[in-house]
Design a protein around this motif. Sequence first.
Motif, PDB file in Angstrom:
ATOM      1  N   ALA A 110       0.815  -1.211   0.000  1.00  0.00           N
ATOM      2  CA  ALA A 110       0.000   0.000   0.000  1.00  0.00           C
ATOM      3  C   ALA A 110       0.856   1.273   0.000  1.00  0.00           C
ATOM      4  O   ALA A 110       0.318   2.382   0.081  1.00  0.00           O
ATOM      5  CB  ALA A 110      -0.925  -0.004   1.215  1.00  0.00           C
ATOM      6  N   GLY A 111       2.169   1.121  -0.069  1.00  0.00           N
ATOM      7  CA  GLY A 111       3.074   2.269  -0.072  1.00  0.00           C
ATOM      8  C   GLY A 111       3.321   2.846   1.301  1.00  0.00           C
ATOM      9  O   GLY A 111       3.898   3.934   1.428  1.00  0.00           O
ATOM     10  N   LEU A 112       2.908   2.121   2.348  1.00  0.00           N
ATOM     11  CA  LEU A 112       3.070   2.612   3.728  1.00  0.00           C
ATOM     12  C   LEU A 112       4.262   1.904   4.380  1.00  0.00           C
ATOM     13  O   LEU A 112       4.123   1.164   5.356  1.00  0.00           O
ATOM     14  CB  LEU A 112       1.784   2.355   4.520  1.00  0.00           C
ATOM     15  CG  LEU A 112       0.502   2.958   3.927  1.00  0.00           C
ATOM     16  CD1 LEU A 112      -0.735   2.457   4.672  1.00  0.00           C
ATOM     17  CD2 LEU A 112       0.563   4.487   3.984  1.00  0.00           C
ATOM     18  N   VAL A 113       5.446   2.162   3.842  1.00  0.00           N
ATOM     19  CA  VAL A 113       6.638   1.442   4.291  1.00  0.00           C
ATOM     20  C   VAL A 113       6.997   1.799   5.732  1.00  0.00           C
ATOM     21  O   VAL A 113       7.456   0.940   6.495  1.00  0.00           O
ATOM     22  CB  VAL A 113       7.832   1.741   3.347  1.00  0.00           C
ATOM     23  CG1 VAL A 113       9.069   0.961   3.780  1.00  0.00           C
ATOM     24  CG2 VAL A 113       7.473   1.394   1.914  1.00  0.00           C
ATOM     25  N   GLU A 114       6.798   3.053   6.127  1.00  0.00           N
ATOM     26  CA  GLU A 114       7.126   3.464   7.497  1.00  0.00           C
ATOM     27  C   GLU A 114       6.312   2.687   8.520  1.00  0.00           C
ATOM     28  O   GLU A 114       6.832   2.273   9.555  1.00  0.00           O
ATOM     29  CB  GLU A 114       6.904   4.973   7.666  1.00  0.00           C
ATOM     30  CG  GLU A 114       7.990   5.827   7.029  1.00  0.00           C
ATOM     31  CD  GLU A 114       9.377   5.515   7.569  1.00  0.00           C
ATOM     32  OE1 GLU A 114       9.505   5.255   8.784  1.00  0.00           O
ATOM     33  OE2 GLU A 114      10.324   5.513   6.771  1.00  0.00           O
TER      34      GLU A 114
END
Length: 653
Positions: free
Chosen positions: A509-513
Amino acid sequence: MPITGFISKNLNTRLFIISSKLVNYSFCSSCWVSNIPAQNLSQIDDETCSDIESPINNDIFNSSKKMGSYQLGDSTFYSLIDTYANSGDFKSLERVFDRMKCECRVFREKDFILVFKAYGKAFLHEKAIDLFNRMDDEFNCKPTIRSFNSILNVIVQVGQFEKALNFYESVVECWNMMPNVLTFNLVIKALCKLGKVDNAIELFREMPVQQCVPDGFTYNTLMDGLCKNGRIEEAILLLDEMHIEGCSPTPMTFNVLINGLCKKGNMSRAAKLVDNMLLKGCMPNEVTYNTLIHGLCSVGKLDKALSLLNHMVSNKCLPNGVTFGTLVNGLVKQGRAVDGAALLISIEERGFRANEYVYSSLLSGLFKEGRAEEAMRFWKDMIGKGFCPNVILYSVLVDGLCRVQRPNDAKEILSEMIHLGLTPNAFTYSSLIKGFFKSGNSQEAILTWKEMEASNCFLNVVCYSVLINGLCEEGKLKEAMAVWRKMLGRGLKPDVVAYSSLINGFCKAGLVEQGLRVFNEMFFQGVDSQPDVVTYNILFTGLCNGNRLSRAIDLLNGMLDHGCDPDLYTCDIFLRILREKMDPPQDGKEFLDELILRLCKWQRGLGASNILQFMLQKFLPPEASTWREVLQLCCKQRKIVAALEKCWSDLFH
């Protein structure tokens, strides 16, 4: 409890105990008085102990002759103890003991030993210890080393090894009991089971001081403990000591050592030990052959294992289910499930019947090799031979069909299984859920999950991991988080698979943090939750896709520091990013060379050789220094020199 047809012998008189009923009874306080004259014992009746209602007819106790210190009817009591101990009827045993006390009967040590054994079979070791402690004061029967060893054996047999050591120390110290060979053997066994092999050796060396000569069991137990602790050389030295001390080794002695060597993969030395065994006049048995066959299968030497099977038969040692199961499983692990099926047919023609574990291994192997049709033919043949599949076999079939993208067929098998009265387990449902997700039918996967919940099937961490992973792969992160919270709410602790699945969902989802935050949480959990190479690869992919190469390299350094070696997929991720994202592009050779050298420095030869193999596959020749480091780490110097000499010989002769 009715007692029928029970026969007791007392001297030359045979007493027939006829049917009667045991009813609840209690004793008046006068029954516990120990000063009743012996000549009046036969006159004890309902007037003397008004609260007693005897478990059997009183006439039987008075119908035999009196001899020595034994009283009329004593043998009947002892026979009752034997019967109730064998049947595990502890309530009746207590009643018999209470009546014997009331009538001032003589308690014998061997009767207590019968009860100790019965308590051991029922895993009631605490009650056995309590009875041992009451023997002298309450029953006027002084325990000897026989009782002590009996209790010690009970505690060891139920696996309470620490308690066995505490019991041993307390009795030897407080009761001044002199241990014998059996005592030492039991204590050495307990120490070895606890991994305290050095303490076991110390006690072993004390035995001669205590006038106890170690026997074969002593040596076998100590050898087994040493082998399980990886100290095989010391175990083999004990074999030599055994010969010097005049204690003849048995097949079990050699089997312990052979098993230790086979587990280490040292098959050549195991074979030499078999030769030594034959020289000592000790013939290999089925355990010896099964151990060797299992060892050969473990190191991938299937042809030698099959040859050993023929040798086993020629030596008139019949193979059993373990033998054939090991061979079939070994063939399956090598990707030779078809050969395994042929072997199974061959052994069944000779009258051997395989069990469900052999069938499940073979069925699973056929599916993993993509031989679905052959697997289904095998299933039908198995049913045709009258074999009734159990939950394990049905679960393997469901899992196999899902592997080959046939979840609908798998669901039909699940329905058939339920119709036959078999209850699917967590593995069955999890396989089906995973199959529907892989085929893109997430709706059916969720319906199967709900069906599993409705069936009151035990939901473990694996079930939740499968559902979370499937939802994350579908991009349904919100639903996956809801399942995650539900799992935590039920008190289940996520494992590495569950954590990796959730991290994968965040990265997709592009929420790597957020994924990195979950990753950092893993280090504060238990051993089962520590990140593995799959977890790291998920994060490497997420970071590199976001052009965060420096952060990915920092994470790689952390991975190496935590003792986790990169795999081929790790190398491929960094190779791709170095070629596609760097300006100017890099081929990655220098990066991988440095990675190999770091692993060599930390003596991690397997990881280094895997990366070296990857470089060769990608036509990236390593530096000469890199080759040298890997060879020195992974190969024995003697073998390297021999190989080089052979090369020179082949070139110039």
